[in-house]
Design a protein around this motif. Structure first.
Motif, mmCIF file in Angstrom:
data_model
loop_
_atom_site.group_PDB
_atom_site.id
_atom_site.type_symbol
_atom_site.label_atom_id
_atom_site.label_comp_id
_atom_site.label_asym_id
_atom_site.label_seq_id
_atom_site.Cartn_x
_atom_site.Cartn_y
_atom_site.Cartn_z
ATOM 1 N N ARG A 13 0.908 -1.025 0.068
ATOM 2 C CA ARG A 13 -0.026 0.055 -0.047
ATOM 3 C C ARG A 13 0.809 1.325 0.065
ATOM 4 O O ARG A 13 0.565 2.288 -0.866
ATOM 5 N N LEU A 14 2.074 1.312 0.759
ATOM 6 C CA LEU A 14 2.898 2.425 0.935
ATOM 7 C C LEU A 14 3.798 2.438 -0.287
ATOM 8 O O LEU A 14 4.327 3.757 -0.420
ATOM 9 N N ASN A 15 4.340 1.452 -1.076
ATOM 10 C CA ASN A 15 5.380 1.554 -1.807
ATOM 11 C C ASN A 15 5.220 2.561 -2.819
ATOM 12 O O ASN A 15 6.124 3.169 -3.459
ATOM 13 N N PRO A 16 3.843 3.032 -3.482
ATOM 14 C CA PRO A 16 3.872 3.642 -4.703
ATOM 15 C C PRO A 16 4.155 5.090 -4.261
ATOM 16 O O PRO A 16 4.310 6.067 -5.018
ATOM 17 N N SER A 17 3.985 5.411 -2.953
ATOM 18 C CA SER A 17 4.544 7.013 -2.475
ATOM 19 C C SER A 17 6.093 7.150 -2.814
ATOM 20 O O SER A 17 6.380 8.397 -2.891
ATOM 21 N N PHE A 18 6.926 6.140 -2.810
ATOM 22 C CA PHE A 18 8.164 6.491 -3.026
ATOM 23 C C PHE A 18 8.880 5.643 -4.293
ATOM 24 O O PHE A 18 10.005 6.077 -4.714
ATOM 25 N N ARG A 19 7.988 4.694 -4.631
ATOM 26 C CA ARG A 19 8.851 4.128 -5.954
ATOM 27 C C ARG A 19 8.315 4.634 -7.382
ATOM 28 O O ARG A 19 7.101 5.285 -7.418
ATOM 29 N N ALA A 20 9.137 4.573 -8.193
ATOM 30 C CA ALA A 20 9.168 5.243 -9.597
ATOM 31 C C ALA A 20 8.176 4.224 -10.346
ATOM 32 O O ALA A 20 7.476 5.026 -11.150
ATOM 33 N N LYS A 21 7.941 3.259 -10.169
ATOM 34 C CA LYS A 21 7.027 2.420 -11.054
ATOM 35 C C LYS A 21 6.874 0.985 -10.095
ATOM 36 O O LYS A 21 7.644 0.667 -9.240
ATOM 37 N N PRO A 22 6.125 0.253 -10.443
ATOM 38 C CA PRO A 22 5.988 -1.110 -9.924
ATOM 39 C C PRO A 22 7.286 -1.965 -10.019
ATOM 40 O O PRO A 22 8.029 -1.919 -11.075
#
Length: 97
Positions: free
Chosen positions: A78-87
């Motif tokens: 749930r939190l990954n998209p807040s700092f990751r550039a892409k999946p």
């Protein structure tokens, strides 16, 4: 059932490297405590500060499936998209003998 080996390729947004490192440091002891987790190590790309590789080794597909449903992993996803550039890109590997 045979062991599962994964390489997870991670790219973070510029300036958000530390968030990925902190997320990994929080997750590592929880993941290593999971039944069937044999390895969970993250490496930084020496030529690009925004890229990481996560190396995972699981005793079985059942152990990996349980890992994916663990509450700490659901929260991380749930939190990954807040700092990751892409999946992330997940590469499932098999040993060549």
């Amino acid at each position: 059932m045979s062991a599962i080996n994964l390489l997870v390729l991670i790219e973070v947004q510029p300036g958000k490297r530390q968030q990925q490192i902190q997320a990994y440091e929080k997750l590592k002891p929880l993941v290593l405590a999971e039944l069937g987790c044999l390895q969970y190590d993250m490496f930084a790309d020496a030529s690009d500060e925004n890229k990481f590789v996560l190396v995972e080794h699981w005793a079985s597909q059942d152990a990996l499936d349980a890992h994916d449903q663990a509450p700490h992993m659901v929260e991380a996803d749930r939190l990954n998209p807040s700092f990751r550039a892409k999946p992330s890109v997940v590469i499932k590997m098999s040993r060549v003998d």
